[in-house]
Motif scaffolding. Structure first.
Motif, mmCIF file in Angstrom:
data_model
loop_
_atom_site.group_PDB
_atom_site.id
_atom_site.type_symbol
_atom_site.label_atom_id
_atom_site.label_comp_id
_atom_site.label_asym_id
_atom_site.label_seq_id
_atom_site.Cartn_x
_atom_site.Cartn_y
_atom_site.Cartn_z
ATOM 1 N N THR A 44 31.320 -54.915 15.946
ATOM 2 C CA THR A 44 30.866 -55.957 16.894
ATOM 3 C C THR A 44 31.641 -57.284 16.872
ATOM 4 O OG1 THR A 44 29.146 -57.024 15.547
ATOM 5 C CG2 THR A 44 28.474 -55.072 16.791
ATOM 6 N N VAL A 45 32.101 -57.699 15.706
ATOM 7 C CA VAL A 45 32.872 -58.948 15.662
ATOM 8 C C VAL A 45 34.228 -58.686 15.005
ATOM 9 C CG1 VAL A 45 31.010 -60.623 15.760
ATOM 10 C CG2 VAL A 45 31.603 -59.605 13.573
ATOM 11 N N HIS A 46 35.245 -59.304 15.560
ATOM 12 C CA HIS A 46 36.581 -59.147 14.998
ATOM 13 C C HIS A 46 36.658 -59.905 13.675
ATOM 14 C CE1 HIS A 46 40.879 -58.689 14.864
ATOM 15 N NE2 HIS A 46 41.056 -59.988 14.807
ATOM 16 N N ALA A 47 37.255 -59.255 12.671
ATOM 17 C CA ALA A 47 37.392 -59.908 11.371
ATOM 18 C C ALA A 47 38.471 -60.981 11.477
ATOM 19 C CB ALA A 47 37.769 -58.878 10.323
ATOM 20 N N LEU A 48 38.068 -62.234 11.287
ATOM 21 C CA LEU A 48 38.995 -63.338 11.562
ATOM 22 C C LEU A 48 39.849 -63.738 10.373
ATOM 23 C CD1 LEU A 48 36.604 -65.634 13.661
ATOM 24 C CD2 LEU A 48 38.431 -64.184 14.534
ATOM 25 N N HIS A 55 37.413 -54.701 7.362
ATOM 26 C CA HIS A 55 36.646 -54.767 8.615
ATOM 27 C C HIS A 55 37.414 -54.263 9.823
ATOM 28 C CE1 HIS A 55 34.298 -57.417 6.001
ATOM 29 N NE2 HIS A 55 33.284 -57.033 6.720
ATOM 30 N N MET A 86 31.436 -57.199 23.430
ATOM 31 C CA MET A 86 31.773 -57.306 22.008
ATOM 32 C C MET A 86 32.615 -56.122 21.539
ATOM 33 S SD MET A 86 28.371 -59.098 20.412
ATOM 34 C CE MET A 86 28.934 -60.018 18.971
ATOM 35 N N ARG A 93 41.183 -56.616 19.838
ATOM 36 C CA ARG A 93 41.812 -57.479 18.837
ATOM 37 C C ARG A 93 42.307 -56.689 17.629
ATOM 38 N NH1 ARG A 93 39.289 -63.341 17.947
ATOM 39 N NH2 ARG A 93 41.436 -63.617 17.235
ATOM 40 N N ARG A 163 37.355 -64.885 26.000
ATOM 41 C CA ARG A 163 37.963 -65.619 24.901
ATOM 42 C C ARG A 163 38.173 -64.715 23.694
ATOM 43 N NH1 ARG A 163 34.070 -69.529 26.954
ATOM 44 N NH2 ARG A 163 32.573 -68.910 25.388
ATOM 45 N N PRO A 164 39.046 -65.034 22.780
ATOM 46 C CA PRO A 164 40.003 -66.138 22.801
ATOM 47 C C PRO A 164 41.001 -66.017 23.970
ATOM 48 C CG PRO A 164 39.930 -65.101 20.643
ATOM 49 C CD PRO A 164 39.150 -64.249 21.558
ATOM 50 N N ARG A 165 41.650 -67.116 24.176
ATOM 51 C CA ARG A 165 42.612 -67.212 25.277
ATOM 52 C C ARG A 165 43.632 -66.066 25.222
ATOM 53 N NH1 ARG A 165 43.760 -71.506 28.378
ATOM 54 N NH2 ARG A 165 42.633 -73.008 27.126
#
Lengths: 300, 229, 139
Positions: A44-48, A55, A86, A93, A163-165
């Protein structure tokens, strides 16, 4: 056109209406979406953080499944279609990391050593809105059976579609893809100030009240701008904007329930599909009274 | 029992070097080396999952899982037993819970932490696709979770290795219970056997077993018949 | 600024420098690019819940101040990337927030406890909400 389709967990549980309306309306548009036999949650969320490898395994594993589908001829292109904002963001990403960071690729592959093949990075991650756009808005317009005349629709993009851009499906500052879709369906898109504002996302779990407040602002702005309904492409946005209306009404007695649906449900409606392809009964906020009033659905 | 040197292998039981006959299972080899099993041993037939063991081969980084009663010793095995994996026994009333999409999350919300790293699958001595059934449970696919987890013995190795601290075998068990109760329903054989029990068909036999002495019971046990149906 | 301080270069000590570098490494962002315009803070949907504005977190990170680790801000950030698209200096502030969160999470710290949720909440909440929440807020 046979394409691989990654639904994501929530479309199999609380957002079944999104899953069903996606499959049915795509079929009518000539897109056969095929779910991989094996898949896992994308995370669900990209590992930043830059040193994170673990992840990325979840999304990359899914992309590998798509590559395998292409290899065995189940799908025609090395491409995956998603509808959840998501999932789209996370898969896209992770794919980008895979195609740009060779050190990470090595580590990822080492940690996926018991897969039967290695991911080559060939998969293209695409959102269904992009697929429909590539077919041409006229194609969509021509297939409309019930033009949604005089329906004022507020497109709610939220965060991760844009987003991100540079990673979103459209211009992060001035998106128009959902507006174009709404126009093709014969409805009127309503521009409003909060269409790219965050609904509070995952804080809905432990910060219910704050999310209700953010959702109220979004709903209220759409209402003030003259919208009759909101469409979205994210099951978390949909949850916050519709389920959190219960909390909004508790604090603001003047607030009236406002319908929020998935963009694929709106497409299914305009394509004149059967009601069980739109699954409006699954939505927390029932849009059927509005659609009946407008004459798009028959009174039963 | 005369064995020449070639029939022996060297293993390391919790770091201690042992020479053991090469044709033994890990469990028997450990007993041969003087270990006594108080916990970590049960049916000795590969069914109960009590003898979870982890090992590495010399020269390899891989940490592997096995059932001590099933796996034969190999030269250079470095062995440790994991007699128990700490996990809370989640209680639920099967008649009251529902087979909904979110049932797994309700009882095991930690499954949302799954990273799809597949470590559980790698650890499983039964070659179960553990990660796939945890993921199926996360998205409410009871049937798939039940099917994939069917061979689970609950040995606990998956739970010991999960970086998200999930206890997969509890989830598989719930999946199979939900599936058999709400999706498949009881089989004809189960229903007819329950009927027979109610009618008292086995009362006499049970009574005679209850009154039998130890000798007779051992005799009966050793001469029992297993039907393959 | 008094006259005797003017013209002096701001120096940070070794410990702060080390912390700053850690944040830069984990986030991959060059935080010194920030010139404190405040665009990130003005567009942030969660500022009402924050103790330090996002722009202030960046300033504190430039100075390597460990106070950011105990700030409320890093936990209420929704990772919506609104700051990212607004930043005229091209800093992805969401990455910096993540880096600071990671420093805390990696010290055996969980921000939230799912056991606090009621069965009713768990039945209602979508997978997407719980998965993302736990990924962001638990170790």
């Amino acid at each position: 056109m046979r394409l691989a389709y990654y639904p994501g967990c929530t479309l199999k549980t609380t957002a079944k209406s999104f899953d069903i309306s996606t499959l049915e309306s795509s079929k009518t548009l000539g897109i056969d979406l095929i779910e991989p036999e094996r898949w896992n949650c994308c995370g669900t969320v990209h590992a930043l953080s830059k040193d994170d490898v673990m992840h990325h395994l979840a999304p990359i594993r899914n992309l590998l499944r798509i590559e395998e589908m292409k290899k065995t001829g189940i799908v025609e292109e090395s491409k995956v279609i998603t509808v959840c904002a998501m999932c789209y963001n996370t898969l896209k990403r992770a794919n980008l990391v895979f195609n740009s960071d060779s050190d990470k690729v090595k580590k990822i592959n080492e940690n996926m050593e018991n897969e039967s093949s290695v991911y080559n990075g060939s998969v293209q991650v695409e959102h269904l809105l992009e697929t429909i756009k590539h077919q041409g808005w006229d194609n969509l317009r021509n297939k409309v059976k019930i033009p949604l005349k005089d329906l004022k629709v507020a497109p709610y993009y939220g965060c991760l579609l844009l987003r991100p851009r540079g990673l979103g499906i459209d211009n992060a500052d001035k998106p128009s893809i959902m507006e174009d879709m709404i126009r093709a369906l014969g409805a009127e898109p309503i521009d409003f100030a909060y269409k790219q504002k965050c609904c509070g996302s995952y804080h809905t779990v432990f910060m219910k009240e704050r999310v209700a407040d953010l959702s109220y602002k979004i709903l209220n702005q759409a209402k003030i701008a003259g919208a009759e309904i909101i469409v979205t492409a994210c099951p978390l946005c949909e949850f916050n904007l519709s389920h959190r209306q219960t909390e909004i009404i508790k604090n603001r007695s003047e607030f009236k329930e406002f319908p929020v649906i998935y963009f694929t449900q709106l497409i299914a409606l305009a394509l004149g599909l059967k009601e069980d392809s739109m699954v409006f009964g699954e939505n927390k906020t029932d849009p059927r009274p509005l659609f009946k009033y407008k004459g798009f659905l028959k009174e039963i | 029992m005369s064995k020449n040197n070639n029939d022996f292998v060297t293993i390391y039981v919790m770091g201690k070097k042992q020479k053991v006959p090469a044709d033994l299972t890990i469990m028997k080899a450990m007993e041969y080396a003087g270990h006594q099993f108080i916990r970590g041993s049960g049916c000795r037939g590969g069914f109960c999952g009590a003898c979870a063991t982890v090992y590495r081969m010399r020269g390899s980084y891989k940490l592997q899982g096995a059932l001590a009663c099933q796996k034969q010793v190999e030269e250079g095995m470095i062995i440790a037993q994991i007699p128990f994996s700490p996990s809370e026994k989640i209680t639920y009333k099967l008649n009251e819970i529902k087979a909904n999409a979110n049932t797994f999350l309700e009882y095991f919300p930690e499954i949302a932490r799954c990273l799809s790293c597949n470590t559980c699958t790698k650890a499983c001595p039964q070659d179960i696709m553990v990660m796939d059934y945890v993921q199926a449970a996360l998205r409410g696919d009871i049937k798939l979770a039940a099917k994939l987890s069917f061979d689970c013995l609950g040995c606990g190795l998956c739970a010991m290795r999960c970086p998200a601290e999930i206890v997969p075998y509890n989830i598989g068990q719930l999946a199979r219970r939900l599936e058999s109760k709400y999706i498949e329903g009881p089989t004809e054989q189960v229903l007819s056997r329950c009927e027979e029990i109610k009618e008292g068909k086995y009362d006499k036999e049970i009574e005679s077993l209850k009154n039998a002495d130890k000798e007779t019971l051992i005799k009966l046990y050793n001469s029992r018949e297993m039907k393959n149906e | 600024m008094s006259s005797e301080n003017s013209g002096q270069i701001l120096k940070i000590n070794a410990e702060n420098k080390e912390f700053k570098e850690k944040i830069q490494d984990l986030s991959g962002e060059k935080i010194d690019l920030c010139f404190q315009c405040g665009a990130c803070s003005s567009g942030c949907p969660m500022v009402q819940e924050m103790d330090y504005l996002p722009s202030k977190i960046i300033r504190m990170s430039q100075l390597g101040l460990k106070e950011v680790l105990s700030s409320k801000t890093i936990w209420v950030c929704t990772t919506c990337f609104n700051c990212e698209v607004r930043c005229p200096r091209g800093i992805d502030i969401a990455n910096v927030m993540e880096a600071i969160r990671q420093v805390v999470l990696r010290q055996k710290f969980d921000k939230v406890n799912i056991d606090m949720l009621t069965p009713e909440e768990l039945r209602e909440l979508p997978q997407i909400a719980i998965v993302s929440n736990l990924r962001k807020l638990t170790a």
